[in-house]
Design a protein around this motif. Structure first.
Motif, PDB file in Angstrom:
ATOM      1  N   GLY A 114       0.789  -1.225   0.000  1.00 25.91           N
ATOM      2  CA  GLY A 114       0.000   0.000   0.000  1.00 25.91           C
ATOM      3  C   GLY A 114       0.819   1.272   0.000  1.00 25.91           C
ATOM      4  N   PHE A 115       2.157   1.199  -0.064  1.00 25.47           N
ATOM      5  CA  PHE A 115       3.004   2.383  -0.058  1.00 25.47           C
ATOM      6  C   PHE A 115       3.784   2.466  -1.359  1.00 25.47           C
ATOM      7  N   SER A 116       3.876   3.672  -1.881  1.00 27.60           N
ATOM      8  CA  SER A 116       4.666   3.876  -3.096  1.00 27.60           C
ATOM      9  C   SER A 116       6.022   4.456  -2.713  1.00 27.60           C
ATOM     10  N   LYS A 117       6.919   4.524  -3.680  1.00 23.03           N
ATOM     11  CA  LYS A 117       8.234   5.114  -3.439  1.00 23.03           C
ATOM     12  C   LYS A 117       8.070   6.578  -3.019  1.00 23.03           C
ATOM     13  N   GLU A 118       7.109   7.277  -3.610  1.00 21.48           N
ATOM     14  CA  GLU A 118       6.857   8.671  -3.256  1.00 21.48           C
ATOM     15  C   GLU A 118       6.409   8.797  -1.802  1.00 21.48           C
ATOM     16  N   ASP A 119       5.586   7.813  -1.329  1.00 27.56           N
ATOM     17  CA  ASP A 119       5.156   7.827   0.070  1.00 27.56           C
ATOM     18  C   ASP A 119       6.367   7.739   0.992  1.00 27.56           C
ATOM     19  N   TRP A 120       7.272   6.827   0.683  1.00 23.35           N
ATOM     20  CA  TRP A 120       8.455   6.640   1.531  1.00 23.35           C
ATOM     21  C   TRP A 120       9.375   7.855   1.454  1.00 23.35           C
ATOM     22  N   ASP A 121       9.512   8.422   0.284  1.00 16.52           N
ATOM     23  CA  ASP A 121      10.373   9.598   0.131  1.00 16.52           C
ATOM     24  C   ASP A 121       9.810  10.814   0.868  1.00 16.52           C
ATOM     25  N   ALA A 122       8.486  10.859   1.040  1.00 16.63           N
ATOM     26  CA  ALA A 122       7.852  11.982   1.715  1.00 16.63           C
ATOM     27  C   ALA A 122       8.036  11.933   3.232  1.00 16.63           C
ATOM     28  N   VAL A 123       8.424  10.814   3.772  1.00 13.16           N
ATOM     29  CA  VAL A 123       8.616  10.680   5.222  1.00 13.16           C
ATOM     30  C   VAL A 123       9.892  11.403   5.613  1.00 13.16           C
ATOM     31  N   ASP A 124       9.763  12.312   6.568  1.00 12.49           N
ATOM     32  CA  ASP A 124      10.921  13.074   7.020  1.00 12.49           C
ATOM     33  C   ASP A 124      11.397  12.469   8.336  1.00 12.49           C
ATOM     34  N   SER A 125      12.555  11.862   8.332  1.00 13.26           N
ATOM     35  CA  SER A 125      13.120  11.251   9.534  1.00 13.26           C
ATOM     36  C   SER A 125      14.516  11.819   9.776  1.00 13.26           C
ATOM     37  N   PRO A 126      14.567  13.039  10.306  1.00 10.56           N
ATOM     38  CA  PRO A 126      15.884  13.638  10.532  1.00 10.56           C
ATOM     39  C   PRO A 126      16.616  12.930  11.684  1.00 10.56           C
ATOM     40  N   GLU A 127      17.934  13.047  11.694  1.00 12.00           N
ATOM     41  CA  GLU A 127      18.718  12.460  12.773  1.00 12.00           C
ATOM     42  C   GLU A 127      18.409  13.199  14.065  1.00 12.00           C
ATOM     43  N   LEU A 128      18.554  12.504  15.194  1.00 12.78           N
ATOM     44  CA  LEU A 128      18.314  13.131  16.490  1.00 12.78           C
ATOM     45  C   LEU A 128      19.393  14.167  16.774  1.00 12.78           C
ATOM     46  N   THR A 129      18.963  15.248  17.419  1.00 16.81           N
ATOM     47  CA  THR A 129      19.923  16.282  17.797  1.00 16.81           C
ATOM     48  C   THR A 129      20.587  15.891  19.106  1.00 16.81           C
ATOM     49  N   ASP A 130      21.666  16.597  19.473  1.00 18.89           N
ATOM     50  CA  ASP A 130      22.351  16.333  20.738  1.00 18.89           C
ATOM     51  C   ASP A 130      21.418  16.574  21.920  1.00 18.89           C
ATOM     52  N   THR A 131      20.550  17.575  21.823  1.00 19.83           N
ATOM     53  CA  THR A 131      19.584  17.879  22.893  1.00 19.83           C
ATOM     54  C   THR A 131      18.594  16.729  23.047  1.00 19.83           C
ATOM     55  N   GLU A 132      18.082  16.226  21.923  1.00 21.19           N
ATOM     56  CA  GLU A 132      17.135  15.105  21.977  1.00 21.19           C
ATOM     57  C   GLU A 132      17.807  13.859  22.552  1.00 21.19           C
ATOM     58  N   LEU A 133      19.037  13.601  22.147  1.00 20.47           N
ATOM     59  CA  LEU A 133      19.766  12.446  22.681  1.00 20.47           C
ATOM     60  C   LEU A 133      19.988  12.585  24.186  1.00 20.47           C
ATOM     61  N   ALA A 134      20.288  13.800  24.660  1.00 15.68           N
ATOM     62  CA  ALA A 134      20.524  14.032  26.089  1.00 15.68           C
ATOM     63  C   ALA A 134      19.255  13.818  26.906  1.00 15.68           C
ATOM     64  N   LYS A 135      18.085  14.079  26.298  1.00 11.64           N
ATOM     65  CA  LYS A 135      16.815  13.915  27.009  1.00 11.64           C
ATOM     66  C   LYS A 135      16.355  12.453  27.077  1.00 11.64           C
ATOM     67  N   MET A 136      16.960  11.587  26.279  1.00 13.28           N
ATOM     68  CA  MET A 136      16.523  10.188  26.245  1.00 13.28           C
ATOM     69  C   MET A 136      16.847   9.491  27.568  1.00 13.28           C
ATOM     70  N   ARG A 137      15.939   8.591  27.962  1.00 12.12           N
ATOM     71  CA  ARG A 137      16.110   7.828  29.195  1.00 12.12           C
ATOM     72  C   ARG A 137      15.939   6.346  28.897  1.00 12.12           C
ATOM     73  N   PRO A 138      16.502   5.487  29.722  1.00 14.31           N
ATOM     74  CA  PRO A 138      16.329   4.048  29.520  1.00 14.31           C
ATOM     75  C   PRO A 138      14.855   3.658  29.639  1.00 14.31           C
ATOM     76  N   ALA A 139      14.482   2.616  28.938  1.00 16.73           N
ATOM     77  CA  ALA A 139      13.088   2.154  28.946  1.00 16.73           C
ATOM     78  C   ALA A 139      12.621   1.824  30.360  1.00 16.73           C
ATOM     79  N   LYS A 140      13.512   1.292  31.199  1.00 18.12           N
ATOM     80  CA  LYS A 140      13.108   0.928  32.572  1.00 18.12           C
ATOM     81  C   LYS A 140      12.681   2.138  33.389  1.00 18.12           C
ATOM     82  N   GLU A 141      13.158   3.322  33.003  1.00 14.28           N
ATOM     83  CA  GLU A 141      12.757   4.538  33.721  1.00 14.28           C
ATOM     84  C   GLU A 141      11.431   5.088  33.196  1.00 14.28           C
TER      85      GLU A 141
END
Length: 104
Positions: A15-42
């Protein structure tokens, strides 16, 4: 465990075309976002991990009341050859022959 094929090139379908996949924006995580990440157990409740452990234990073959014991046993080649000639399941037939010989 089932092996899955690694997709190396885009293939349309599901049900997905190449255009659908190309339209998805998945930028890399920033240093701030990485710093905010916590382990799943928390973050996740303990009940989640209990359920996952229960699921992990329930996978595979059920436990046997009297499991077979692995041993090392030396047998004559002709004895092994005779049982192997009978085809798949020869180890089980050998086990039955030994049970019969032992009077079990």
């Amino acid at each position: 465990m089932a092996k899955t094929a690694k997709l190396t090139t885009f293939q349309s379908g599901q049900g997905f075309s190449k255009e659908d996949w190309d339209a998805v924006d998945s930028p890399e995580l920033t240093d701030t976002e990485l710093a905010k990440m916590r382990p799943a157990k928390e973050v996740l409740p303990p009940a989640f991990f209990e359920a996952m452990e229960e699921h992990r234990k329930s996978r595979g073959r059920p436990s046997l009341a009297h499991p077979k014991k692995q041993i090392t046993l030396r047998l004559d080649e002709d004895v092994i050859a005779r049982f192997r000639e009978s085809g798949k399941g020869w180890q089980g037939r050998m086990n039955e022959a030994l049970r019969k010989a032992a009077g079990l």
